[in-house]
Each structure stands twice: as C-alpha cells, then as structure tokens.
Design a protein around this motif. Structure first.
Motif, PDB file in Angstrom:
ATOM      1  N   ASP A 249       0.814  -1.224   0.000  1.00 32.52           N
ATOM      2  CA  ASP A 249       0.000   0.000   0.000  1.00 32.52           C
ATOM      3  C   ASP A 249       0.846   1.272   0.000  1.00 32.52           C
ATOM      4  O   ASP A 249       0.415   2.313  -0.484  1.00 32.52           O
ATOM      5  CB  ASP A 249      -0.922   0.020   1.221  1.00 32.52           C
ATOM      6  N   GLY A 250       2.038   1.199   0.608  1.00 34.05           N
ATOM      7  CA  GLY A 250       2.878   2.381   0.735  1.00 34.05           C
ATOM      8  C   GLY A 250       2.636   3.141   2.026  1.00 34.05           C
ATOM      9  O   GLY A 250       3.277   4.161   2.278  1.00 34.05           O
ATOM     10  N   TYR A 251       1.724   2.651   2.856  1.00 36.56           N
ATOM     11  CA  TYR A 251       1.411   3.300   4.139  1.00 36.56           C
ATOM     12  C   TYR A 251       0.818   2.259   5.083  1.00 36.56           C
ATOM     13  O   TYR A 251       0.416   1.169   4.672  1.00 36.56           O
ATOM     14  CB  TYR A 251       0.431   4.457   3.951  1.00 36.56           C
TER      15      TYR A 251
ATOM     16  N   ALA B 296       0.218   6.173   8.723  1.00 37.76           N
ATOM     17  CA  ALA B 296       1.615   6.618   8.663  1.00 37.76           C
ATOM     18  C   ALA B 296       2.294   6.073   7.419  1.00 37.76           C
ATOM     19  O   ALA B 296       1.909   5.026   6.885  1.00 37.76           O
ATOM     20  CB  ALA B 296       2.378   6.169   9.918  1.00 37.76           C
ATOM     21  N   ALA B 297       3.307   6.790   6.977  1.00 36.68           N
ATOM     22  CA  ALA B 297       4.114   6.370   5.830  1.00 36.68           C
ATOM     23  C   ALA B 297       5.586   6.521   6.191  1.00 36.68           C
ATOM     24  O   ALA B 297       5.955   7.402   6.961  1.00 36.68           O
ATOM     25  CB  ALA B 297       3.779   7.206   4.598  1.00 36.68           C
ATOM     26  N   PRO B 298       6.447   5.680   5.638  1.00 34.87           N
ATOM     27  CA  PRO B 298       7.872   5.740   5.970  1.00 34.87           C
ATOM     28  C   PRO B 298       8.586   6.857   5.230  1.00 34.87           C
ATOM     29  O   PRO B 298       8.100   7.375   4.229  1.00 34.87           O
ATOM     30  CB  PRO B 298       8.388   4.380   5.500  1.00 34.87           C
ATOM     31  N   PHE B 299       9.767   7.220   5.731  1.00 37.29           N
ATOM     32  CA  PHE B 299      10.685   8.052   4.961  1.00 37.29           C
ATOM     33  C   PHE B 299      12.076   7.431   5.056  1.00 37.29           C
ATOM     34  O   PHE B 299      12.359   6.655   5.973  1.00 37.29           O
ATOM     35  CB  PHE B 299      10.675   9.520   5.410  1.00 37.29           C
TER      36      PHE B 299
ATOM     37  N   VAL C 263       1.803   9.821   2.804  1.00 40.53           N
ATOM     38  CA  VAL C 263       2.712   9.328   1.754  1.00 40.53           C
ATOM     39  C   VAL C 263       3.428  10.505   1.097  1.00 40.53           C
ATOM     40  O   VAL C 263       4.644  10.470   0.866  1.00 40.53           O
ATOM     41  CB  VAL C 263       1.939   8.507   0.702  1.00 40.53           C
ATOM     42  N   ARG C 264       2.669  11.555   0.810  1.00 45.01           N
ATOM     43  CA  ARG C 264       3.259  12.751   0.192  1.00 45.01           C
ATOM     44  C   ARG C 264       4.295  13.380   1.113  1.00 45.01           C
ATOM     45  O   ARG C 264       5.395  13.746   0.676  1.00 45.01           O
ATOM     46  CB  ARG C 264       2.148  13.756  -0.119  1.00 45.01           C
ATOM     47  N   LEU C 265       3.977  13.488   2.382  1.00 44.31           N
ATOM     48  CA  LEU C 265       4.905  14.099   3.332  1.00 44.31           C
ATOM     49  C   LEU C 265       6.120  13.211   3.573  1.00 44.31           C
ATOM     50  O   LEU C 265       7.241  13.707   3.748  1.00 44.31           O
ATOM     51  CB  LEU C 265       4.173  14.388   4.647  1.00 44.31           C
ATOM     52  N   GLY C 266       5.932  11.897   3.570  1.00 45.76           N
ATOM     53  CA  GLY C 266       7.052  10.991   3.704  1.00 45.76           C
ATOM     54  C   GLY C 266       8.046  11.159   2.566  1.00 45.76           C
ATOM     55  O   GLY C 266       9.265  11.106   2.762  1.00 45.76           O
ATOM     56  N   ALA C 267       7.522  11.396   1.350  1.00 42.56           N
ATOM     57  CA  ALA C 267       8.392  11.617   0.194  1.00 42.56           C
ATOM     58  C   ALA C 267       9.149  12.938   0.320  1.00 42.56           C
ATOM     59  O   ALA C 267      10.312  13.041  -0.061  1.00 42.56           O
ATOM     60  CB  ALA C 267       7.563  11.597  -1.086  1.00 42.56           C
ATOM     61  N   VAL C 268       8.495  13.955   0.853  1.00 38.40           N
ATOM     62  CA  VAL C 268       9.150  15.252   1.070  1.00 38.40           C
ATOM     63  C   VAL C 268      10.325  15.098   2.039  1.00 38.40           C
ATOM     64  O   VAL C 268      11.434  15.578   1.785  1.00 38.40           O
ATOM     65  CB  VAL C 268       8.139  16.287   1.621  1.00 38.40           C
ATOM     66  N   ILE C 269      10.082  14.420   3.149  1.00 40.41           N
ATOM     67  CA  ILE C 269      11.135  14.245   4.148  1.00 40.41           C
ATOM     68  C   ILE C 269      12.274  13.397   3.582  1.00 40.41           C
ATOM     69  O   ILE C 269      13.453  13.698   3.792  1.00 40.41           O
ATOM     70  CB  ILE C 269      10.560  13.619   5.428  1.00 40.41           C
TER      71      ILE C 269
END
Length: 295
Positions: free
Chosen positions: A218-220, A235-238, A271-277
């Motif tokens: 799922d990515g999250y 939550a999503a990983p970074f 997911v979007r914020l995880g990609a930013v970080i």
C-alpha cells in the motif's frame, strides 16, 4: 493514545539583484541557470559510489556518457580534492571513491533535526485533514515521537515529542518495520504485544509479517482501534540518503475521522509528506512519483 480535552520596497533594482531574487525565492526551475560542469561531476561521483568494482576511465566515461577528456578532468580533480583514488595495474588505472564523502555525510547527519525538517508541511497537512501530525523513529522495540504539529483548534491527543509506544501497535511503527532488513525485523518479532482495542489483531509473528507485506504494497500503514478503542492512525515511511528507512510520519485521530474518503485523504497526505522528508534527507528513488516529491 487517548484524547485530552480540550531595500525598503523589497524590489530588486539591478539585473544581478533580479537574478538573485529569482534564485532565493524558489523561482521556476526553468528560469534557473544550470551548470553542466557541476552536473557532470556529480554524475561521475554517483557512478563511482554505486559501482560494485573500481572503474577504468574508459568505463566511467561510457556509463556516464561524458566525453573521455572531460571525465578525466573530473576524476583527477576528485583525486586532488581527496574524493577519489586510483589503483594502477600495468597501464590501466582503476578509480574508486574515498571515505571523504562519508565524513561529510556524517557531519550532515549530526545536523539533521527531524523535529524541524518539515515543520511547515506537517502543519499544512494537519490543517488540511484536521488531525495532528507526528514524526516517529524506531528505538529498540519502541517508537519514539520526535515531532508533532497540531493547531490549537484540534482536540489534543497525548502524543508528544518524547512519547514512547509499542512499535507494532502504531501505524508509525508498522510503516518503519515494513522496510527493515530481515535480520533487524527478526530481533523485534519476540516483542510483539497484544492490543487492547476492539479491533486488535493476533499478535503472532506470521500474522504481523503478513500485515507488513500489506503495508509495503500500500505504501502506508493503518492502525484502527487496535491499541485502544476509538483511536486510529495512518503513517508512511521516509528514507535516508542510503536508502534505509529512517522513520515515519503519521496522523492520529478518532476512528470516525478515518471513515470513507477521509482515510484515503489521510493516507495520501502522509505518503506525500514521507516523500518530502525522504527528499530532504537525500533519498533518491526513480519510483517516487514527481508529484509526491517536495522541494
């Protein structure tokens, strides 16, 4: 996670000033002058680091698609600055990177403050979905909350920087665990705990590993009324510059806040914020959609 109640005009005048203004204000990428020399140097350095074996100058020029003479100039400069070294075998010279890059990276890592790395974006996401936003990192078999963003209008949860929670009973912990190497995950599996919420899952290793497979797909990660009643989180990983999972970013709210479209919006937001970080930590992945990658 229980809820608690509750110049004077600023206008550049010269051509140089106007150009500086565009650069400092985050102007359009197309307006920014590109440096071919810098781009080629970074390409050579990246290829040296990623290569399994030392590379000859000819091989390096071929895989980077940089003219041989230019490539030679770059690697000799890197050698002079201590970023590359060579091994001579007969008439062949084999190039490899040095650990000077590691020294620089180590200094940078010590300066990274996860509590400040995406403050504005965390606040914006919280305002968008009406839930507090957190960053968590893994510490042993626990997740430690290191940052939180919430506006005064929200009902405040007892999630705060420094809070410790079981790694398997939070979306933050699941998002991180799903991307751990097998040997590191194996160390955590004996520490699984049984949730106290009405939707608590079986706490066995096989069931948890199956759950982590869903998280990766799922990515999250989602946790819905498993740790305790009425509270859910997503939550999503970074990831760091080396491609290792470095933590997770998540949102917490009442279970009713995750109903219908709100769940999809919350998931897309983390997911979007995880990609930013990840981007700000130096992580690069071709698989990340451009719309998910921040500045």
């Amino acid at each position: 996670m229980r809820a608690l109640e509750g110049r004077a005009t600023g206008i550049p005048h010269t051509a140089t000033e106007r150009q500086d203004s565009v650069m400092s204000d985050g102007g359009n990428q197309a307006e920014r002058p590109a440096s071919t020399g810098v781009d080629r140097t970074l390409t050579v350095l990246e290829r040296l680091v990623m290569a399994e074996d030392d590379l000859t100058l000819t091989a390096l020029a071929k895989i980077t698609r940089i003219p041989l003479a230019t490539c030679a100039s770059i690697v000799y400069t890197l050698e002079h600055r201590g970023y590359a070294t060579r091994r001579i075998v007969g008439r062949s010279h084999f190039w490899r990177p040095t650990l000077r890059l590691y020294s620089l990276a180590s200094q940078l890592v010590r300066k990274v403050d996860l509590s400040q790395i995406a403050t504005a974006e965390m606040r914006a996401l919280g305002e968008e979905i009406g839930m507090p936003v957190h960053i968590g990192v893994l510490d042993g078999a626990s997740v430690v909350y290191v940052a939180k963003a919430a506006t005064p209008g929200f009902i405040q949860f007892d999630t705060y920087p420094g809070k410790v929670a079981p790694f398997d009973l939070t979306a933050l912990g699941r998002a991180i665990s799903a991307h751990l190497p097998e040997d590191e995950l194996a160390v955590l599996l004996p520490h699984l705990r049984q949730g106290q919420g009405p939707r608590a899952r079986e706490a066995g290793p096989e069931a948890f590993k199956a759950l982590l497979s869903e998280v990766r797909a799922d990515g999250y990660a989602i946790e819905e009324e498993e740790e305790q009643a009425e509270i859910s989180c997503a939550a999503a990983p970074f990831f760091d510059a080396g491609g290792r999972v470095a933590g997770a970013v998540g949102v917490t709210g009442f279970a009713r806040d995750f109903a219908g479209d709100k769940r999809a919006v919350a998931a897309a937001g983390v997911v979007r914020l995880g990609a930013v970080i990840s981007r700000r930590l130096g992580y690069r992945a071709e698989s990340l959609p451009s719309e998910l990658v921040g500045p």
